[in-house]
Design a protein around this motif. Structure first.
Motif, PDB file in Angstrom:
ATOM      1  N   SER A 161       0.407  -3.499  12.353  1.00  0.00           N
ATOM      2  CA  SER A 161       1.496  -3.881  11.449  1.00  0.00           C
ATOM      3  C   SER A 161       1.719  -2.763  10.441  1.00  0.00           C
ATOM      4  O   SER A 161       0.877  -1.873  10.283  1.00  0.00           O
ATOM      5  N   SER A 162       2.848  -2.825   9.768  1.00  0.00           N
ATOM      6  CA  SER A 162       3.160  -1.851   8.734  1.00  0.00           C
ATOM      7  C   SER A 162       2.565  -2.362   7.425  1.00  0.00           C
ATOM      8  O   SER A 162       3.180  -3.143   6.706  1.00  0.00           O
ATOM      9  N   VAL A 163       1.345  -1.932   7.140  1.00  0.00           N
ATOM     10  CA  VAL A 163       0.604  -2.391   5.964  1.00  0.00           C
ATOM     11  C   VAL A 163       1.083  -1.631   4.725  1.00  0.00           C
ATOM     12  O   VAL A 163       1.295  -0.416   4.771  1.00  0.00           O
ATOM     13  N   THR A 164       1.250  -2.352   3.634  1.00  0.00           N
ATOM     14  CA  THR A 164       1.593  -1.734   2.353  1.00  0.00           C
ATOM     15  C   THR A 164       0.470  -2.011   1.360  1.00  0.00           C
ATOM     16  O   THR A 164       0.014  -3.148   1.228  1.00  0.00           O
ATOM     17  N   VAL A 165       0.022  -0.956   0.682  1.00  0.00           N
ATOM     18  CA  VAL A 165      -0.950  -1.097  -0.398  1.00  0.00           C
ATOM     19  C   VAL A 165      -0.191  -0.929  -1.706  1.00  0.00           C
ATOM     20  O   VAL A 165       0.481   0.084  -1.918  1.00  0.00           O
ATOM     21  N   ILE A 166      -0.267  -1.943  -2.559  1.00  0.00           N
ATOM     22  CA  ILE A 166       0.422  -1.929  -3.847  1.00  0.00           C
ATOM     23  C   ILE A 166      -0.588  -1.625  -4.951  1.00  0.00           C
ATOM     24  O   ILE A 166      -1.636  -2.273  -5.045  1.00  0.00           O
ATOM     25  N   PHE A 167      -0.291  -0.623  -5.801  1.00  0.00           N
ATOM     26  CA  PHE A 167      -1.143  -0.257  -6.934  1.00  0.00           C
ATOM     27  C   PHE A 167      -0.466  -0.678  -8.235  1.00  0.00           C
ATOM     28  O   PHE A 167       0.750  -0.531  -8.404  1.00  0.00           O
ATOM     29  N   LYS A 168      -1.277  -1.193  -9.151  1.00  0.00           N
ATOM     30  CA  LYS A 168      -0.787  -1.605 -10.471  1.00  0.00           C
ATOM     31  C   LYS A 168      -1.792  -1.182 -11.532  1.00  0.00           C
ATOM     32  O   LYS A 168      -2.986  -0.998 -11.246  1.00  0.00           O
ATOM     33  N   LYS A 169      -1.288  -1.030 -12.748  1.00  0.00           N
ATOM     34  CA  LYS A 169      -2.132  -0.807 -13.933  1.00  0.00           C
ATOM     35  C   LYS A 169      -3.119   0.343 -13.733  1.00  0.00           C
ATOM     36  O   LYS A 169      -4.319   0.223 -14.058  1.00  0.00           O
ATOM     37  N   LEU A 170      -2.632   1.466 -13.218  1.00  0.00           N
ATOM     38  CA  LEU A 170      -3.489   2.631 -13.020  1.00  0.00           C
ATOM     39  C   LEU A 170      -3.786   3.297 -14.364  1.00  0.00           C
ATOM     40  O   LEU A 170      -2.885   3.502 -15.188  1.00  0.00           O
ATOM     41  N   ARG A 171      -5.050   3.679 -14.567  1.00  0.00           N
ATOM     42  CA  ARG A 171      -5.480   4.320 -15.808  1.00  0.00           C
ATOM     43  C   ARG A 171      -6.384   5.490 -15.462  1.00  0.00           C
ATOM     44  O   ARG A 171      -7.426   5.308 -14.829  1.00  0.00           O
ATOM     45  N   LEU A 172      -6.020   6.679 -15.899  1.00  0.00           N
ATOM     46  CA  LEU A 172      -6.801   7.890 -15.649  1.00  0.00           C
ATOM     47  C   LEU A 172      -7.431   8.367 -16.953  1.00  0.00           C
ATOM     48  O   LEU A 172      -6.726   8.551 -17.954  1.00  0.00           O
ATOM     49  N   TRP A 209      -0.056   4.340 -15.413  1.00  0.00           N
ATOM     50  CA  TRP A 209       1.071   4.039 -14.538  1.00  0.00           C
ATOM     51  C   TRP A 209       1.016   2.534 -14.255  1.00  0.00           C
ATOM     52  O   TRP A 209       0.105   2.045 -13.584  1.00  0.00           O
ATOM     53  N   HIS A 210       1.982   1.797 -14.803  1.00  0.00           N
ATOM     54  CA  HIS A 210       1.917   0.336 -14.723  1.00  0.00           C
ATOM     55  C   HIS A 210       2.313  -0.191 -13.349  1.00  0.00           C
ATOM     56  O   HIS A 210       1.804  -1.208 -12.909  1.00  0.00           O
ATOM     57  N   GLY A 211       3.261   0.451 -12.692  1.00  0.00           N
ATOM     58  CA  GLY A 211       3.641   0.024 -11.365  1.00  0.00           C
ATOM     59  C   GLY A 211       4.490  -1.240 -11.359  1.00  0.00           C
ATOM     60  O   GLY A 211       5.067  -1.612 -12.387  1.00  0.00           O
ATOM     61  N   PRO A 212       4.581  -1.915 -10.212  1.00  0.00           N
ATOM     62  CA  PRO A 212       3.820  -1.629  -8.979  1.00  0.00           C
ATOM     63  C   PRO A 212       4.365  -0.453  -8.183  1.00  0.00           C
ATOM     64  O   PRO A 212       5.564  -0.206  -8.170  1.00  0.00           O
ATOM     65  N   TYR A 213       3.436   0.270  -7.519  1.00  0.00           N
ATOM     66  CA  TYR A 213       3.777   1.373  -6.638  1.00  0.00           C
ATOM     67  C   TYR A 213       3.222   1.063  -5.253  1.00  0.00           C
ATOM     68  O   TYR A 213       2.057   0.678  -5.122  1.00  0.00           O
ATOM     69  N   GLY A 214       4.026   1.242  -4.218  1.00  0.00           N
ATOM     70  CA  GLY A 214       3.599   0.911  -2.861  1.00  0.00           C
ATOM     71  C   GLY A 214       3.543   2.122  -1.954  1.00  0.00           C
ATOM     72  O   GLY A 214       4.386   3.023  -2.040  1.00  0.00           O
ATOM     73  N   ILE A 215       2.537   2.157  -1.098  1.00  0.00           N
ATOM     74  CA  ILE A 215       2.421   3.191  -0.063  1.00  0.00           C
ATOM     75  C   ILE A 215       2.153   2.478   1.258  1.00  0.00           C
ATOM     76  O   ILE A 215       1.301   1.586   1.334  1.00  0.00           O
ATOM     77  N   SER A 216       2.924   2.815   2.284  1.00  0.00           N
ATOM     78  CA  SER A 216       2.880   2.073   3.550  1.00  0.00           C
ATOM     79  C   SER A 216       2.457   2.979   4.699  1.00  0.00           C
ATOM     80  O   SER A 216       2.728   4.184   4.703  1.00  0.00           O
ATOM     81  N   PHE A 217       1.812   2.376   5.681  1.00  0.00           N
ATOM     82  CA  PHE A 217       1.442   3.073   6.908  1.00  0.00           C
ATOM     83  C   PHE A 217       1.278   2.035   8.006  1.00  0.00           C
ATOM     84  O   PHE A 217       0.970   0.874   7.744  1.00  0.00           O
ATOM     85  N   GLU A 218       1.513   2.450   9.235  1.00  0.00           N
ATOM     86  CA  GLU A 218       1.340   1.554  10.379  1.00  0.00           C
ATOM     87  C   GLU A 218      -0.088   1.674  10.864  1.00  0.00           C
ATOM     88  O   GLU A 218      -0.537   2.763  11.235  1.00  0.00           O
ATOM     89  N   THR A 219      -0.805   0.566  10.866  1.00  0.00           N
ATOM     90  CA  THR A 219      -2.223   0.651  11.201  1.00  0.00           C
ATOM     91  C   THR A 219      -2.738  -0.689  11.699  1.00  0.00           C
ATOM     92  O   THR A 219      -2.044  -1.713  11.666  1.00  0.00           O
ATOM     93  N   SER A 220      -3.955  -0.679  12.154  1.00  0.00           N
ATOM     94  CA  SER A 220      -4.698  -1.888  12.513  1.00  0.00           C
ATOM     95  C   SER A 220      -5.854  -2.028  11.532  1.00  0.00           C
ATOM     96  O   SER A 220      -6.216  -1.087  10.825  1.00  0.00           O
ATOM     97  N   LEU A 221      -6.464  -3.208  11.483  1.00  0.00           N
ATOM     98  CA  LEU A 221      -7.642  -3.384  10.633  1.00  0.00           C
ATOM     99  C   LEU A 221      -8.808  -2.542  11.127  1.00  0.00           C
ATOM    100  O   LEU A 221      -9.618  -2.069  10.327  1.00  0.00           O
ATOM    101  N   ALA A 222      -8.883  -2.329  12.428  1.00  0.00           N
ATOM    102  CA  ALA A 222      -9.954  -1.490  12.964  1.00  0.00           C
ATOM    103  C   ALA A 222      -9.865  -0.074  12.419  1.00  0.00           C
ATOM    104  O   ALA A 222     -10.883   0.564  12.138  1.00  0.00           O
ATOM    105  N   ASP A 223      -8.652   0.442  12.251  1.00  0.00           N
ATOM    106  CA  ASP A 223      -8.472   1.786  11.708  1.00  0.00           C
ATOM    107  C   ASP A 223      -8.595   1.786  10.184  1.00  0.00           C
ATOM    108  O   ASP A 223      -9.126   2.730   9.600  1.00  0.00           O
ATOM    109  N   LEU A 224      -8.098   0.741   9.534  1.00  0.00           N
ATOM    110  CA  LEU A 224      -8.142   0.677   8.077  1.00  0.00           C
ATOM    111  C   LEU A 224      -9.569   0.545   7.562  1.00  0.00           C
ATOM    112  O   LEU A 224      -9.933   1.144   6.544  1.00  0.00           O
TER     113      LEU A 224
END
Length: 559
Positions: A161-172, A209-224
């Protein structure tokens, strides 16, 4: 776990049924479920042991994958323990995951000599989708139901599936203080169009960076969730200051910050490390000298696949032997009386990142500077069960290849092997070798790049020889690596002669005799590049022709 109960509909679990609303993200970020579920299926390594049939017999297999794909292997000859070099790879789609338990792979072993059905067996697709990738099933006589042999094979069935990881409230932070920077987020997992997934966040004077920011990739759980070498599959963050200077890098392993419950917020905090520049060494290969800060925030996953296969083990008649849970909370086969043990020794089940040795004369598609060829080659599928990934090294991306059978990686492209040949990686040494299925022998010598009309073969003792098909003769002389304008042939008596097209004459003298190794290497490299280009274009021409669906080593009888 939410998704780990046998008999529960994983599709319902994937939609968050029964989860705690207080841990979920706002509904405006929730995506619709895909209309069709997609699986990437790869089947290979078919063999039988102890077949019981009247002689003479020539056994072959008919493989029916839920009436979606039907294949037929080649036939063996008078062998109770036959092996088939058959391989198949395809995408399987369905709308309702709960129907997997009622759909099956049906396998039949026939005797080509008299048309007799020797034995048959089957396995349901739900067990395949969440059980081991290796199968050992008993064949039963269709009339008496008595056992008549054992069938072994490998089936990798990855839900994609095309999985999206959403990031929020990033603090460096650097040395405990807010760090002004911009963030470059990268993943080695590829997007649907096979480009490396990346995300660039703008400069922040507060390092937030408060976000949300999303990054997507096509993958399986076995690969993730798999591991690569001694490290987990991960997301990389690069902190860059206003002057464009790299300040540090953080690595976020997916497996360490993951939940099988969809949309569940997972807090994280990872170290930021710094690497000293070393002349002649790519940034990606430099060793970090120490921690300089921290990156913290929250993440959650969208559109996760519901199914993933187990790591190791065997699927046998009515049960599972060995194997580990890829991640706690995932579905597991209904035939198991209890949950499988979690994968705790992950680094010992991993894909190795050890780079194989490349001799100078071995050419890959990466060596070809023709951009058109490179772009065209991306349209050509890999042979089962091989997979490919892209690795960023500095500003350059390079493709590497994964062999799930040995859980090793290589830079060497496994495509365009001659009939009856298979590329593999030794699980102990990580070295690429080639198996010749006609004699069940192996060699480290690549059988590709032979001129038209020639084949490289292995004798029953493993000795390399070459067959010239027009004359039906063989020789130990390698026909590859001749200078431009020369061809080699065998006459009706098996004698080797050479054609000089530029001078329009023939000679018994090998033009390679007496040449320096640097010249021979150049000739081999030039011929190899030309051969690869020809294979790419020939394959693309075939893909453009309307034709019946057909596997390289077996016939698809669907329809």
């Amino acid at each position: 776990g939410l998704m780990g109960r046998p008999g529960q509909n994983p599709a319902d679990a994937a939609h968050g049924m029964g989860s705690d609303d207080s841990s979920m993200v706002p509904s405006r970020l929730v995506r619709e479920a895909p209309k069709e579920h997609k699986f990437k299926v790869q089947m290979c390594d078919f063999s039988c042991q102890g077949l019981r049939a009247s002689s003479p017999f020539e056994p072959y297999l008919k493989i029916n994958f839920d009436n979606f794909k039907i294949f037929k292997t080649d036939h063996g000859s008078n062998n109770e323990d036959p092996e088939w070099g058959f391989k198949a790879g395809f995408h399987y789609t369905m709308k309702y995951l709960e129907q997997l338990r009622d759909r099956k792979i049906r396998l039949y072993c026939h005797n080509r000599t008299n048309g007799q059905l020797i034995g048959e067996t089957s396995i349901d697709l739900q067990t395949v989708a969440c059980g081991p990738t290796n199968f050992r099933l008993t064949l039963h006589d269709p009339n008496s139901s008595e056992p008549c042999g054992t069938l072994k094979f490998t089936c990798v069935m990855k839900m994609i599936s095309s999985v999206t990881v959403i990031f929020k409230k990033l603090r460096l932070t650097m040395q405990g203080s807010k760090a002004p920077a911009r963030l470059h987020i990268l993943s080695k997992l590829a997007t649907a169009d096979e480009h490396p997934a990346e995300l660039r966040l703008p400069h922040s004077s507060e390092g937030t960076w408060h976000g949300p920011y999303g990054i997507s990739f096509e993958t399986s759980l076995a690969d993730l969730l798999k591991v690569r070498g001694d490290a987990l599959e991960s997301m990389n963050f690069v902190a860059i200051d206003e002057m464009g200077v790299r300040q540090g890098e953080a690595t976020l392993p997916f497996r360490s910050f993951f939940s099988t419950k969809p949309e569940t917020i997972v807090p994280f905090k990872v170290r930021v490390t710094y690497s000293l520049p070393v002349d002649g060494v790519e940034e990606a290969e430099q060793e970090p000298v120490g921690a300089v800060g921290e990156l913290a925030g929250e993440l959650f996953y969208q559109n996760l696949p519901a199914y993933a296969q187990m790591v190791g083990g065997n699927c046998v008649d009515g049960g599972i032997e060995g194997g580990s849970w890829l991640f706690e909370g995932l579905p597991y086969p209904a035939v198991m009386g209890e949950r499988p043990p979690p994968l705790v020794q992950a680094t010992h089940e991993c894909f190795s990142e050890q780079e194989p040795h490349h001799e100078d004369h071995e050419a890959t598609l990466d060596d070809i500077d023709d951009r058109t060829i490179l772009e065209a080659s991306e349209k050509i599928e890999l042979p089962a069960p091989w997979e490919k990934r892209r690795e960023r090294i500095g500003d350059r991306c390079r493709t590497y290849y994964i062999d799930p059978r040995s859980r090793r990686t290589t830079w060497k492209d496994p495509r365009f092997l001659p009939e009856h040949w298979d590329q593999r990686i030794d699980s102990q040494t990580g070295k690429v070798y080639y198996q010749y299925h006609q004699t069940h022998q192996t060699t480290f010598v690549d059988p590709r790049c032979c001129p038209q009309g020639w084949d490289m073969r292995l004798s029953k003792t493993g000795e390399i020889y070459f067959a010239f098909l027009p004359a039906m003769q063989t020789t130990f002389t390698d026909p590859r690596g001749l200078p431009e304008g020369f061809d080699v042939a065998l006459d009706d008596f098996g004698r080797t002669y050479f054609k000089d097209h530029r001078r329009q004459l023939t000679t018994w003298d090998d033009p390679r005799d007496g040449q320096q190794e640097v010249t021979l290497t150049k000739w081999r490299h030039t011929q190899s590049q030309k051969w690869w280009k020809e294979q790419v274009w020939r394959e693309l021409e075939e893909l453009q022709k309307p034709r019946l669906e057909q596997d390289d080593n077996g016939m698809d009888l669907t329809g």
